[in-house]
Structure formats: C-alpha cells, structure tokens
Design a protein around this motif. Structure first.
Motif, PDB file in Angstrom:
ATOM      1  N   SER B 142       0.808  -1.218   0.000  1.00 31.90           N
ATOM      2  CA  SER B 142       0.000   0.000   0.000  1.00 31.90           C
ATOM      3  C   SER B 142       0.845   1.273   0.000  1.00 31.90           C
ATOM      4  O   SER B 142       0.318   2.373  -0.118  1.00 31.90           O
ATOM      5  CB  SER B 142      -0.939  -0.011   1.210  1.00 31.90           C
ATOM      6  OG  SER B 142      -0.186  -0.153   2.390  1.00 31.90           O
ATOM      7  N   PHE B 143       2.176   1.127   0.161  1.00 37.88           N
ATOM      8  CA  PHE B 143       3.053   2.309   0.099  1.00 37.88           C
ATOM      9  C   PHE B 143       3.369   2.707  -1.340  1.00 37.88           C
ATOM     10  O   PHE B 143       4.023   3.697  -1.593  1.00 37.88           O
ATOM     11  CB  PHE B 143       4.373   2.031   0.842  1.00 37.88           C
ATOM     12  CG  PHE B 143       4.173   1.707   2.291  1.00 37.88           C
ATOM     13  CD1 PHE B 143       3.835   2.708   3.194  1.00 37.88           C
ATOM     14  CD2 PHE B 143       4.293   0.398   2.746  1.00 37.88           C
ATOM     15  CE1 PHE B 143       3.645   2.407   4.534  1.00 37.88           C
ATOM     16  CE2 PHE B 143       4.092   0.091   4.076  1.00 37.88           C
ATOM     17  CZ  PHE B 143       3.766   1.095   4.982  1.00 37.88           C
ATOM     18  N   TRP B 144       2.934   1.885  -2.274  1.00 43.27           N
ATOM     19  CA  TRP B 144       3.194   2.080  -3.706  1.00 43.27           C
ATOM     20  C   TRP B 144       2.578   3.393  -4.191  1.00 43.27           C
ATOM     21  O   TRP B 144       1.362   3.580  -4.126  1.00 43.27           O
ATOM     22  CB  TRP B 144       2.580   0.891  -4.459  1.00 43.27           C
ATOM     23  CG  TRP B 144       2.602   0.978  -5.941  1.00 43.27           C
ATOM     24  CD1 TRP B 144       1.562   1.365  -6.759  1.00 43.27           C
ATOM     25  CD2 TRP B 144       3.692   0.659  -6.818  1.00 43.27           C
ATOM     26  NE1 TRP B 144       1.950   1.295  -8.068  1.00 43.27           N
ATOM     27  CE2 TRP B 144       3.249   0.869  -8.139  1.00 43.27           C
ATOM     28  CE3 TRP B 144       4.998   0.214  -6.611  1.00 43.27           C
ATOM     29  CZ2 TRP B 144       4.066   0.652  -9.248  1.00 43.27           C
ATOM     30  CZ3 TRP B 144       5.809  -0.006  -7.709  1.00 43.27           C
ATOM     31  CH2 TRP B 144       5.349   0.209  -9.011  1.00 43.27           C
ATOM     32  N   HIS B 145       3.425   4.339  -4.657  1.00 38.16           N
ATOM     33  CA  HIS B 145       2.906   5.561  -5.272  1.00 38.16           C
ATOM     34  C   HIS B 145       3.924   6.075  -6.277  1.00 38.16           C
ATOM     35  O   HIS B 145       4.637   7.042  -6.023  1.00 38.16           O
ATOM     36  CB  HIS B 145       2.577   6.625  -4.214  1.00 38.16           C
ATOM     37  CG  HIS B 145       3.765   7.048  -3.396  1.00 38.16           C
ATOM     38  ND1 HIS B 145       4.273   6.272  -2.393  1.00 38.16           N
ATOM     39  CD2 HIS B 145       4.550   8.146  -3.451  1.00 38.16           C
ATOM     40  CE1 HIS B 145       5.320   6.877  -1.850  1.00 38.16           C
ATOM     41  NE2 HIS B 145       5.522   8.019  -2.483  1.00 38.16           N
ATOM     42  N   PRO B 146       4.036   5.423  -7.455  1.00 41.89           N
ATOM     43  CA  PRO B 146       5.064   5.810  -8.425  1.00 41.89           C
ATOM     44  C   PRO B 146       4.882   7.248  -8.914  1.00 41.89           C
ATOM     45  O   PRO B 146       3.763   7.695  -9.156  1.00 41.89           O
ATOM     46  CB  PRO B 146       4.868   4.807  -9.566  1.00 41.89           C
ATOM     47  CG  PRO B 146       3.482   4.320  -9.424  1.00 41.89           C
ATOM     48  CD  PRO B 146       3.159   4.371  -7.973  1.00 41.89           C
ATOM     49  N   HIS B 147       6.014   7.981  -9.003  1.00 44.56           N
ATOM     50  CA  HIS B 147       5.968   9.371  -9.461  1.00 44.56           C
ATOM     51  C   HIS B 147       6.222   9.455 -10.959  1.00 44.56           C
ATOM     52  O   HIS B 147       6.892   8.608 -11.536  1.00 44.56           O
ATOM     53  CB  HIS B 147       7.046  10.193  -8.755  1.00 44.56           C
ATOM     54  CG  HIS B 147       6.935  10.159  -7.269  1.00 44.56           C
ATOM     55  ND1 HIS B 147       5.761  10.399  -6.616  1.00 44.56           N
ATOM     56  CD2 HIS B 147       7.862   9.898  -6.307  1.00 44.56           C
ATOM     57  CE1 HIS B 147       5.964  10.298  -5.309  1.00 44.56           C
ATOM     58  NE2 HIS B 147       7.228   9.979  -5.097  1.00 44.56           N
ATOM     59  N   GLY B 148       5.738  10.567 -11.550  1.00 41.69           N
ATOM     60  CA  GLY B 148       6.075  10.945 -12.933  1.00 41.69           C
ATOM     61  C   GLY B 148       5.929   9.820 -13.923  1.00 41.69           C
ATOM     62  O   GLY B 148       4.894   9.152 -13.981  1.00 41.69           O
TER      63      GLY B 148
END
Lengths: 127, 230
Positions: B142-148
């Motif tokens: 749930s920490f997954w938050h890919p940028h750009g």
C-alpha cells in the motif's frame, strides 16, 4: 580416549588431539571463486537473449550450479559428515516438496473444480 | 562428587587455550555437535527464504508482465556489482576459515576484515538503490505511489505494486542477514585478535563462515530473479 579419561585425575588438564576438520587448499578456493565470477557473467549475458520461458530455467540452472559450488567447496559439505549433509540437503528436499505441491495446486486450479479461481489474487490495495 | 578431567584442545604458541565444555566427552564431539546444530539452523534459513521464493514463482507465473516491468526498473550494473562483492566476500571468508584452521592469526584477521568491508560495500550499494526506489515511490504494497513517468510505465500492468513487494521483502530479509553477519564477523575479529581461534578451536569462525556463505547463496538466486527477471 575413554581409557585416558578414566585414568585422569580430577582437575588434570588433558590435551585432546582428536579434532578433525578438513582443510581445503587455497588453490581450490581460488578456482571456485573464478568459476563463480565466470558463471555470474554468463547469467547476465544469457539474460540479454529472449528464449521465452526457457530463460527462467536457464537462470535457475546457472544459479544452482553456483550454489552447488558454494555448498560443496566453500561450505565444505563435500568433506563433511553424512549427518550434516542429510540435515542440510534434507531442507532442499522439503523445499522441493513445498514447490511441487504449491505449483501442482496453482497449475490445476479450475481444471477439477471450475468454480475455483484460476488466478492467485494479491491483497487488495487499501487506497 | 566426581568431575571429569579438564579437556583442552591443542593450543599453538601465542593463542588462548580452549577448554571443552564439561558436558562433552571430547573436543571432537563438541565440534561435531555444534556443527550439526548449526546445519539445522541453516536448514531453517533455507525454509524461511524458500517460502518467499515459492510465492515469487507463483505470482511470476500469473503476472509475468508485472514482474518483467518491475525488474526493468532495477539497475543491472548495481546488482552485478553487489553479486561480485558478495562472491568475493564468500571467497575471503572461506580463506579466513582456512587460515584459522592453520592457526595463521594474521591472515585470518586480514581475510575477515576484507569480508567485513565487502559486506559494508554491499550495503552501501544497496543504500543507493533503496534511496532511488523510495524517491520514485516504487514501494511495497500500500506504500506504492510511483511518481512521474513511473506511474505511466505501470499504468497498463496488473497489480503494479506486486514486483516491488517481493523486491523489498526479499532484499530486506537478505539485508538484515547481511547486517547480522557483519556483527558476527566483527565479533570474530575482536575475539580472534585476542587469539581465541586456532587449529584446536575453529568452530566459531567455521560456523559464522557457513552463515556467511548462506547469505551469498540466497543472493545467487535473488540476483537473476529480481534484476534479470526472466
């Protein structure tokens, strides 16, 4: 040995000469090290080609050869006692069973009971 | 009250004598008992990592694109460098155990120091890899938050966080083993410097050596599965 113990007086210091451990030659260690480096280059090299599902098998085969070198020579298993070999290699047997039955489960999902999911679903994302 | 004799292992010049623990018959029995116990511990290590490997193979089989896409985000040069570092440390550890068996204190300490430095080098490389992944938001579960552009890369794959959940779990557990190994090797250098380990008493160096080889062994499988996802 037990005779020596029986005759020893209380508090007497005995020197035990019975400790046997195999000493491997430095040359053998060096050869294994070089072989491991060559196999690492081979692993990276082979991965640049796409053989489909064979890639996984090739990668695991090379890794197994490397692991075998480390276990047999660096870890001295080749010269170790039978009981130590059984204790450790036994874990690989059970690892094989774990893989075999888990894979058999997933490979046959839905083919026996069509209501069962074909896929393993990861836990849902919470956001 | 009857006591057995005090049994010592043969101690070369300049080393500390080792007294065999009273519940053992002789030094040989002590050595082989402690070694069997350690091999059983190593068997539990195989099963610990084996479970995660089994999960990897299942999910890799179900979502191959996710794993290939995830593996592409890792640096092959960094992974290869760490493989070479760990293989080198495994070799110097084997040489250190050999030096201990031959009662060559200086050589043993030298090889143990190189092993320790390699372990530190491995963690430095891992630090650079980890910080880059944290920066890009390529985190597990749930920490997954890919940028750009990472978000775009993973836009069309199923369960995009799956590969990095495995990456962080596997390298994380492995990294903890590296840190514990460094503590153990530091202890060997400290006690070895006092002359505690020699041909008559090499078990601690031998066993920590085996542990270090297992750490290398696990990485031998992690490297192709994570960095060169087939």
């Amino acid at each position: 040995m037990s005779d020596a113990h029986a005759h020893a007086e209380h508090g007497e210091v005995q020197i035990d000469k019975s400790l046997h451990a195999h000493v491997c030659s430095a040359g053998t260690f060096l050869k294994v090290y070089v072989a491991l480096l060559i196999l690492t280059v081979l692993t990276v090299g082979v991965a640049q080609f796409h053989f489909g599902s064979a890639n996984l098998l090739i990668a695991m085969a090379i890794a197994s050869v490397k692991a075998g070198c480390v276990m047999a020579i660096f870890m001295h298993l080749r010269w170790d006692t039978a009981i130590n070999n059984i204790a450790f290699l036994g874990s690989l047997l059970f690892l094989g069973l774990l893989f075999l039955f888990t894979m058999a489960d997933f490979a046959t999902r839905g083919s026996i009971d069509p209501t069962m999911s074909q896929h393993a679903e990861p836990p849902a994302q919470t956001d | 009250m009857s006591h057995g004799p005090i049994v010592q292992t043969p101690t070369p010049e300049g080393f500390r004598p080792h007294v065999v623990a009273h519940h053992f018959h002789d030094a040989n029995q002590e050595f082989h008992s402690v070694k069997l116990g350690f091999w059983l511990f190593l068997a539990t290590e195989v099963m610990l990592f084996g479970g995660v490997f089994a999960a990897y193979f299942i999910f890799h089989g179900q979502y191959p694109e996710t794993f290939v896409k995830g593996g592409e985000q890792l640096s092959v040069p960094m992974g290869s460098l760490n493989t070479v570092i760990l293989l080198t440390s495994s070799w110097t550890m084997a040489m250190g155990v050999r030096a201990c068996q031959l009662s060559q204190k200086k050589q043993m300490l030298g090889f143990l120091w190189v092993t320790l430095l390699c372990a530190g080098g491995f963690l430095v490389v891992k630090y650079f890899e980890y910080t880059a992944k944290i920066e890009h938001g390529l985190l597990p579960g749930s920490f997954w938050h890919p940028h750009g552009h990472y978000a775009e890369e993973f836009a069309n794959v199923e369960w995009p966080n799956l590969f990095f959940s495995f990456y962080w779990t596997m390298t994380g557990i492995h990294g903890v083993h590296v840190i514990l190994g460094m503590l153990a090797i530091s202890w060997l250098i400290w006690q070895g410097g006092k002359g505690r380990f020699h041909s008559g008493f090499s078990a601690p160096v031998d066993l920590i050596g085996l542990y270090w080889h297992i750490v290398d062994l696990i990485w031998i499988f992690l490297f192709p599965l994570l960095y060169l996802v087939p």
